[in-house]
Scaffold this active site. Structure first.
Site, PDB file in Angstrom:
ATOM      1  N   HIS A  82      11.167   9.394 -97.138  1.00 33.33           N
ATOM      2  CA  HIS A  82      12.450   9.622 -98.595  1.00 33.33           C
ATOM      3  C   HIS A  82      11.469  10.083 -99.053  1.00 33.33           C
ATOM      4  CE1 HIS A  82      15.158   8.284-100.558  1.00 33.33           C
ATOM      5  NE2 HIS A  82      14.204   7.762-102.015  1.00 33.33           N
ATOM      6  N   SER A 114       7.989   8.663 -99.846  1.00 32.56           N
ATOM      7  CA  SER A 114       7.834   7.432 -98.522  1.00 32.56           C
ATOM      8  C   SER A 114       8.123   7.152 -97.382  1.00 32.56           C
ATOM      9  CB  SER A 114       8.288   6.064 -99.377  1.00 32.56           C
ATOM     10  OG  SER A 114       7.619   6.171-101.033  1.00 32.56           O
ATOM     11  N   ASP A 162      16.630   2.714 -98.773  1.00 29.15           N
ATOM     12  CA  ASP A 162      15.789   2.597 -98.818  1.00 29.15           C
ATOM     13  C   ASP A 162      15.039   1.831 -99.863  1.00 29.15           C
ATOM     14  OD1 ASP A 162      16.252   5.002 -98.029  1.00 29.15           O
ATOM     15  OD2 ASP A 162      17.174   6.027-100.552  1.00 29.15           O
TER      16      ASP A 162
HETATM   17  C1  GRF Z   1      13.394  15.350 -96.913  1.00 31.10           C
HETATM   18  O1  GRF Z   1      13.263  15.893 -97.976  1.00 31.10           O
HETATM   19  C2  GRF Z   1      13.593  13.585 -96.584  1.00 31.10           C
HETATM   20  O2  GRF Z   1      12.833  13.499 -96.906  1.00 31.10           O
HETATM   21  C3  GRF Z   1      14.549  13.326 -96.970  1.00 31.10           C
HETATM   22  O3  GRF Z   1      15.565  14.342 -96.550  1.00 31.10           O
HETATM   23  C4  GRF Z   1      14.452  15.719 -96.416  1.00 31.10           C
HETATM   24  C5  GRF Z   1      15.101  16.696 -94.882  1.00 31.10           C
HETATM   25  O4  GRF Z   1      14.189  17.029 -94.492  1.00 31.10           O
HETATM   26  N1  GRF Z   1      15.136  11.960 -95.939  1.00 31.10           N
HETATM   27  P1  GRF Z   1      14.153  18.210 -92.801  1.00 31.10           P
HETATM   28  O5  GRF Z   1      15.385  18.160 -92.666  1.00 31.10           O
HETATM   29  O6  GRF Z   1      13.325  17.324 -92.557  1.00 31.10           O
HETATM   30  O7  GRF Z   1      13.601  19.533 -93.266  1.00 31.10           O
END
Ligand code: GRF
Length: 186
Positions: free
Chosen positions: A107, A134, A143
């Protein structure tokens, strides 16, 4: 007893965290990448790397029925740990209970701050000097599960949500494989 070192990754989009998890798999093996969006760019990358890829559009599907199908696919691959990586869909209580303690997520905030969406804009708006990401255990409350690891990044006065997102994303790619490599050995 399922082997926690057999990892299934769930994505909905570009999959940059999924790529980091595949590339830095020391203590685990990524046995399947699954997506609720058949067009997710990350699926192609996984296939090119020889990782099994599965997808089924979730829009319009009955939530629990969808999750039972997804769960069966993961079980067919002998998955013991699920890593959510940009999986933009809230899992049903049935799924979370079925896989309790074996699902983790990344997250883009320093939890417990900024659960949910728009984390970077909210951190800038609040005047925070430090942001980050996190990795946490997934529970029914969004979350809110046990935090397994944090990575901090500075927030600059010139930051926009986009520039902060890029800096945090780079830190996600470091943190997530590190935490998963530890988690599968617990
Ligand atoms: C990331 O910022 C992650 O923290 C959030 O969604 C985004 C996913 O990006 N849960 P990716 O698909 O891994 O590039």
């Amino acid at each position: 007893m399922r082997d926690p070192r057999r990892v299934g990754i769930l994505i909905s989009g570009r999959g940059s965290n999924m790529r980091a998890l595949v590339e830095r798999a020391d203590n685990y093996e990524v046995v399947v990448v699954a997506s609720n969006k058949p067009q997710a760019p990350g699926l192609e990358w996984a296939k090119e790397r020889g990782v099994a890829a599965w997808s089924l559009e979730s829009k319009g599907a009955d939530k629990e029925e969808y999750d039972r199908t997804l769960s069966a696919v993961l079980e067919d691959h002998g998955v013991g740990t699920i890593a959510l990586a940009g999986f933009m869909r809230i899992l049903s209580p049935w799924f979370v209970e079925h896989w309790a303690g074996r699902i983790i997520n990344i997250h883009p905030s320093l939890l417990p701050k900024y659960r949910g969406l728009d984390t970077h804009a909210r951190a800038i708006e609040a005047g925070d000097k430090v942001g980050g990401c996190s990795v946490h255990v997934v529970t029914e409350e969004l979350d809110a599960g046990l935090v397994l690891g944090h990575a901090e990044v500075p927030i600059k006065s010139s930051d926009t949500p986009a520039t902060l997102e890029a800096r945090v994303l780079a830190s996600e790619h470091q943190l997530y494989p590190k935490v998963l490599n530890e988690f599968v050995l617990r």
